[in-house]
Write a protein that holds these residues in place. Structure first.
Motif, mmCIF file in Angstrom:
data_model
loop_
_atom_site.group_PDB
_atom_site.id
_atom_site.type_symbol
_atom_site.label_atom_id
_atom_site.label_comp_id
_atom_site.label_asym_id
_atom_site.label_seq_id
_atom_site.Cartn_x
_atom_site.Cartn_y
_atom_site.Cartn_z
ATOM 1 N N THR A 85 -3.094 0.261 -3.458
ATOM 2 C CA THR A 85 -2.521 -1.052 -3.103
ATOM 3 C C THR A 85 -2.336 -1.858 -4.374
ATOM 4 N N CYS A 124 -4.009 9.620 -3.357
ATOM 5 C CA CYS A 124 -4.772 8.402 -3.016
ATOM 6 C C CYS A 124 -3.871 7.403 -2.307
ATOM 7 N N GLN A 125 -4.520 6.447 -1.644
ATOM 8 C CA GLN A 125 -3.810 5.250 -1.191
ATOM 9 C C GLN A 125 -4.019 4.220 -2.286
ATOM 10 N N GLN A 152 -7.906 10.113 -1.284
ATOM 11 C CA GLN A 152 -7.730 10.952 -0.091
ATOM 12 C C GLN A 152 -8.075 12.406 -0.436
ATOM 13 N N ARG A 159 0.847 -1.221 0.000
ATOM 14 C CA ARG A 159 0.000 0.000 0.000
ATOM 15 C C ARG A 159 0.870 1.254 0.000
ATOM 16 N N TYR A 160 0.597 2.134 -0.940
ATOM 17 C CA TYR A 160 1.364 3.374 -1.080
ATOM 18 C C TYR A 160 0.442 4.570 -0.893
ATOM 19 N N LEU A 161 1.001 5.637 -0.357
ATOM 20 C CA LEU A 161 0.328 6.933 -0.374
ATOM 21 C C LEU A 161 0.967 7.694 -1.528
ATOM 22 N N ARG A 206 5.605 4.227 0.911
ATOM 23 C CA ARG A 206 5.000 2.904 1.161
ATOM 24 C C ARG A 206 4.595 2.808 2.626
ATOM 25 N N GLU A 207 3.303 2.541 2.817
ATOM 26 C CA GLU A 207 2.756 2.488 4.182
ATOM 27 C C GLU A 207 2.685 1.075 4.736
ATOM 28 N N GLU A 250 2.392 -3.002 8.795
ATOM 29 C CA GLU A 250 2.206 -1.554 8.646
ATOM 30 C C GLU A 250 3.466 -0.860 9.156
#
Ligand code: URA
Length: 224
Positions: A176, A173-174, A168, A130-132, A201-202, A208
């Motif tokens: 994945t 956006c987030q 967002q 998952r990326y922001l 990368r979250e 996490e």
């Protein structure tokens, strides 16, 4: 490898002499007497003969918060690497479970356990990353639909697994994704003339990036 073969190789003994070592209880595996030696041992099992360590490698699992500018590599002639940030004598034994570009920040996993890193990076396991993402224009509905449908990457001749998009803001956006193709996120947006201006990368699967882990900091964890 079988325990008796490991011991024979280490001690340079033949079958009979190796059997005697087991029969006299001189081989210890993970603190227990090694029986007849016909069990399989893994790389991280501790083995001793007469109190002398035959193998004793500690499995290492590290989550690191990569800052922008640091290279996702074990060595580099020009730039500091993620391994340079781990100032421990065991750090050079680590490898990366998936890289980030130099100008991407966020969660990087390092380990000396090849099976574990493969379980995170093998595309058939479909582990989400998952990326922001912040881009230089509006993320319009057709972009989201294309990402969610899966995208054709001509160079690799693959269609990516359907991605998950969580908006967002209009430009953030987030996202994945379930593969780790070279520059994958940037290339996905580039197809819509959008340039990624910040990428972080979250999470990788269930892992996490801990909030308390500042840029350049790392912690060891146990996968279980
Ligand atoms: N996608 C990119 O484009 N860069 C990264 O670092 C990770 C995913």
């Amino acid at each position: 490898m079988r325990l008796d073969r490991l011991v024979a190789k280490w001690a340079g003994t033949g079958k009979r002499r190796t059997r005697e070592l087991f029969e006299s209880g001189r081989v210890i595996i993970n603190g227990q007497v090694g029986g007849d030696g016909k069990i399989l041992v893994g790389r991280f099992d501790q083995v001793q003969v007469d109190g002398v360590i035959v193998q004793d490698e500690i499995p290492r699992y590290v989550m690191l918060h990569k800052p922008v500018g640091i290279v996702s590599a074990t060595t580099d002639t020009e730039h500091r690497t993620v391994v340079d940030l781990i100032e421990e004598d065991w750090a050079p034994q680590l490898h990366l479970a998936g890289r980030l570009d130099r100008f991407t920040s966020g969660l990087v996993i390092l380990t000396n356990d090849g099976r574990y890193s493969e379980s995170l990076t093998d595309p058939s396991r479909k582990v989400g990353k998952r990326y922001l993402v912040e881009v230089d224009g509006e993320i319009r509905p057709e972009v989201i639909s294309a990402f969610e449908a899966g995208m054709w990457f001509a160079k690799e001749k693959v269609t990516t697994a359907p991605a998950v998009v969580d908006m967002q803001r209009t430009t953030q956006c987030q996202l994945t994704i379930f593969e780790g193709k070279h520059h994958q996120v940037k290339r996905m947006f580039a197809k819509f003339q959008l340039r990624v201006i910040a990428l972080h990368r979250e999470a990788i699967g269930d892992l996490e990036l801990p909030d308390e882990l500042g840029e350049g900091e790392w912690i060891e964890y146990s996968p279980s």
